[in-house]
Design a protein around this motif. Sequence first.
Motif, mmCIF file in Angstrom:
data_model
loop_
_atom_site.group_PDB
_atom_site.id
_atom_site.type_symbol
_atom_site.label_atom_id
_atom_site.label_comp_id
_atom_site.label_asym_id
_atom_site.label_seq_id
_atom_site.Cartn_x
_atom_site.Cartn_y
_atom_site.Cartn_z
ATOM 1 N N VAL A 89 35.446 -25.129 118.536
ATOM 2 C CA VAL A 89 34.616 -24.299 118.925
ATOM 3 C C VAL A 89 33.713 -23.954 118.082
ATOM 4 O O VAL A 89 33.716 -24.412 116.785
ATOM 5 C CB VAL A 89 35.506 -22.600 118.985
ATOM 6 N N VAL A 90 32.394 -23.950 118.485
ATOM 7 C CA VAL A 90 31.125 -23.653 117.793
ATOM 8 C C VAL A 90 30.554 -22.161 117.863
ATOM 9 O O VAL A 90 30.408 -21.726 118.943
ATOM 10 C CB VAL A 90 29.956 -24.703 118.486
ATOM 11 N N VAL A 91 30.341 -21.606 116.745
ATOM 12 C CA VAL A 91 29.955 -20.364 116.489
ATOM 13 C C VAL A 91 28.735 -20.446 115.428
ATOM 14 O O VAL A 91 28.281 -21.535 114.886
ATOM 15 C CB VAL A 91 30.741 -19.340 115.682
ATOM 16 N N VAL A 316 35.856 -18.175 105.448
ATOM 17 C CA VAL A 316 34.606 -18.070 106.374
ATOM 18 C C VAL A 316 34.163 -16.406 106.436
ATOM 19 O O VAL A 316 32.895 -16.448 106.483
ATOM 20 C CB VAL A 316 35.154 -18.526 107.935
ATOM 21 N N ARG A 317 34.895 -15.551 106.501
ATOM 22 C CA ARG A 317 34.818 -14.041 106.515
ATOM 23 C C ARG A 317 33.724 -13.778 105.478
ATOM 24 O O ARG A 317 32.647 -12.929 105.357
ATOM 25 C CB ARG A 317 35.885 -13.108 106.556
ATOM 26 N N VAL A 326 34.073 -13.100 113.065
ATOM 27 C CA VAL A 326 35.085 -12.463 113.922
ATOM 28 C C VAL A 326 35.068 -13.089 115.157
ATOM 29 O O VAL A 326 36.247 -13.379 115.446
ATOM 30 C CB VAL A 326 34.299 -11.062 114.182
ATOM 31 N N ALA A 327 34.048 -13.740 115.434
ATOM 32 C CA ALA A 327 34.229 -14.730 116.851
ATOM 33 C C ALA A 327 35.467 -15.669 116.366
ATOM 34 O O ALA A 327 36.063 -16.204 117.613
ATOM 35 C CB ALA A 327 32.724 -15.258 117.314
ATOM 36 N N LEU A 328 35.196 -16.540 115.614
ATOM 37 C CA LEU A 328 36.123 -17.712 115.118
ATOM 38 C C LEU A 328 37.491 -17.063 115.051
ATOM 39 O O LEU A 328 38.371 -17.904 115.468
ATOM 40 C CB LEU A 328 35.637 -18.311 113.782
ATOM 41 N N ARG A 333 43.331 -16.926 116.869
ATOM 42 C CA ARG A 333 44.249 -16.290 117.276
ATOM 43 C C ARG A 333 44.468 -16.239 118.720
ATOM 44 O O ARG A 333 45.722 -15.959 119.163
ATOM 45 C CB ARG A 333 43.989 -14.760 116.896
ATOM 46 N N ALA A 334 43.564 -16.562 119.512
ATOM 47 C CA ALA A 334 43.902 -16.578 120.737
ATOM 48 C C ALA A 334 44.902 -17.846 121.332
ATOM 49 O O ALA A 334 45.312 -17.514 122.460
ATOM 50 C CB ALA A 334 42.667 -16.816 121.841
#
Length: 380
Positions: A89-91, A316-317, A326-328, A333-334
Amino acid sequence: MTVTNVFPQIPDDDNQTRSLPFTERRFGEVAAADMRALCAALELPDACHRTVDELVAALFGPWGGRPFGLTPPTRTDITDDGSPFEYSVVVGTDRPQVRLLLEPQSPTQPTTPASNWGAGWATLRSLRQRGLVDLSAAEAVGDLFEPLSGHAGFGLWLGAVIRPGTRPLIKAYFDPGAAGADNSRALVAEAMKRLGYTSGWAWLRRHALDRPDTPIPFISLDLTAADVSRVKVYTPAVVDDAASLEALLAPLPGYTPGTARRFCDDLLGPQTVFDRRRPLVCWEMTARLRAHPTQATLHLPVRCYTDHDQSVLRRVRRTFPACDAVALERAVRAIARRPLTTGSGLIAWVSRKLTAGPPQLTAYLSVEGYRHTRAESAEA
């Protein structure tokens, strides 16, 4: 922009799939369910969810119906546990992305580099019939990387990027070691020559491959029209620590000194020594500027240097914009099938681009199909 459906549909019931023992879950169903979950976590448009189902059906084909089983179909360098695909995933951009990397499997056991090569090309030809790939570049160099000698680690990997508002970007990954490690540089040199990147290869040899012990584990091609395509050459950073990365990356046009060191310190901790798995650098060249890389991406093997996956998210946070962190975490967790504090490896790598611009962050996420299976078996 409306995206036309050009893939066959794949039926799936998330609840039914997730209720099965992991050994009975099918590769394609797990990939589709997880990627839908990642799209939802990153709040991508509904069209991306539909694209996921169609894309998984096209990329996995008949082997997507194979259950995980107790043991992996073959050893693969895509994942630590042998699962033949991973997500990323890219944020940190206006348009987050969900990606898939897979090693196409033989319809029958066992999978070998040769059968993986055949399965990969069959998938690419199917995608071309649907108008989704341009195979000109891949066909121009394909004969160089066909695994005929027995030295190859893999045949052909395929990558796909889910991009809101447009069709997926498909990529091909080749093994420079197909004819043996001693021949890898000659293969890549010839491939770059055929693709029109002779000057770019000279730059890499001078700045990234000046040490004779620096291997080239793989290269990738965007399977798009030639004028917008990219060639990526991956090299391990044969250095001992983050400070030594600076000398390796200093020649990169547009590089801001200190970027790599700060990234390593933030994610791995100050004074980390690369005594386990080494970082990886992806040197990116474009058809519009072939003389040298226009971008480089630093990949850190975070699972080797952190206690557990929650620790990665915590770091990261602390160091990246809150919205991105938060998005990552939502994305991780998904798809997590275990508590994040019970070990490392769900987040296998974290990378960031190194030239000017916002700190685009990519996290590479493992399926943990067989690690999960072993845990279930041990509990039983």
